[in-house]
Design a protein around this motif. Structure first.
Motif: not given
Length: 331
Positions: A37-60
């Motif tokens: 669940p934690r990995s899924l939540a992290d991934a969903e948040f990053a994917i949504t941000e990448a779609i919205t900004t059209c820019a790469p996302v990288a975080r811990i």
């Protein structure tokens, strides 16, 4: 070893998984791949941000244990067609990225648009990098598989929401044969000027050498071997969309010196205005018999080339047809 996960967003929003590593997936939910669940939540948040900004996302991750990388695959104008996702331990190096690129076919304007990454995948030389061309040109590097009729029927019908996936061989410009997995969806969209258009948006993913991927077709499938073997010298064959009367693709080599690809600096493909009535009559006759006739088509030098056509109806599926033509230049 952690693998890249490819998540489509062809409709403009967070979609489904179409590949894990080089293994195609049939539009499956991300939760089927990431069960933590934690990995899924992290991934969903990053994917949504990448779609919205059209820019790469990288975080811990918040607990400091996972690296999350989300890289959008863009198409002009700036819009993501997919997001390449990595979720792995912080001490694990990120895996090498497979070649992949975005594209769309504008079914309303007969234009094919390719991303820079797709041209990289094709191995296109810098001087030949036209991002746009006629839809027929998008088939010029592809060795289609047994599902071609199904794919073409969907293209002709242009029903929004229609999806297609397949593995076709790609003949790169250096003649290397690669297995390309593609996933696409038709959408109805409205341009900034208010024009309604239908687009076939897709992603092509290089999943390995064609000879090592069982799903990839051989260089020439049997049906095209038979068609090409029966062609006389000077004959050229192709498939036409009967609804738009536009060329879908050539079978074998295209007719030289005539305008069909809509590349920069080339004339727009068209039939001589005085021959449009003949073309429409041939289309009407095709409903109940084979037909033939002579039309003048635009040449690359701007003049008109007389062409004799023999045309037969071909079934793409149980309810969709197209026209198969044999063309011969006349003096």
């Amino acid at each position: 070893m952690t693998k890249w996960v490819l998540v489509e967003c062809l409709s403009g929003t967070f979609g489904r998984v179409i590949a894990v590593g080089t293994a195609p997936k049939s539009f499956v939910p991300l939760r089927n791949i990431l069960r933590n669940p934690r990995s899924l939540a992290d991934a969903e948040f990053a994917i949504t941000e990448a779609i919205t900004t059209c820019a790469p996302v990288a975080r811990i991750s918040g607990d400091g244990r996972r690296s999350i990388v989300a890289e959008p695959l863009l198409i002009t104008p700036q819009r993501a067609h997919a997001v390449r996702l990595w979720v792995g331990p912080v001490d694990e190096p990120v895996a090498e990225r497979d070649p992949m690129g975005a594209w769309y076919l504008n079914l309303s304007t007969n234009r094919s648009v390719r991303s820079v990454e797709l041209l990289d995948l094709y191995g296109v030389a810098p001087e030949d990098r036209a991002a746009e061309m006629a839809i027929a040109g998008s088939f010029s590097r592809l060795v289609t598989n047994r599902d071609e009729s199904d794919a073409l029927a969907k293209l002709v019908n242009s029903a929004p929401g229609t999806e297609h996936q397949g593995v076709w061989a790609i003949r790169r410009d250096d003649n290397a044969l690669r297995a390309g997995h593609f996933a696409c969806r038709i959408s109805a969209e409205v341009t900034a000027s208010g024009r309604k258009e239908r687009l076939f948006r897709g992603i092509t993913h290089d999943i390995g050498a064609a000879t090592s991927v069982p799903a990839a077709p051989p260089p020439t499938i049997l049906e095209y071997q038979l068609l090409e073997a029966s062609a006389a010298p000077g004959e050229y064959r192709g498939i036409v969309n009967l609804r738009s009367l536009r060329l879908i693709r050539w079978i074998g080599e295209p007719m030289p010196d005539v305008a069909w690809a809509e590349l920069p600096g080339e004339p727009r493909p068209e039939v001589h205005p005085d021959d449009v009535a003949t073309m429409r009559t041939m289309g009407t006759e095709l409903a109940h018999k084979r037909t033939e006739g002579t039309l003048r088509v635009r040449r690359l030098d701007g003049g008109w080339q007389p062409v004799h056509l023999r045309v037969a109806l071909m079934a793409l599926d149980q309810s969709t047809t197209a026209a198969l033509f044999v063309a011969t230049k006349l003096a």
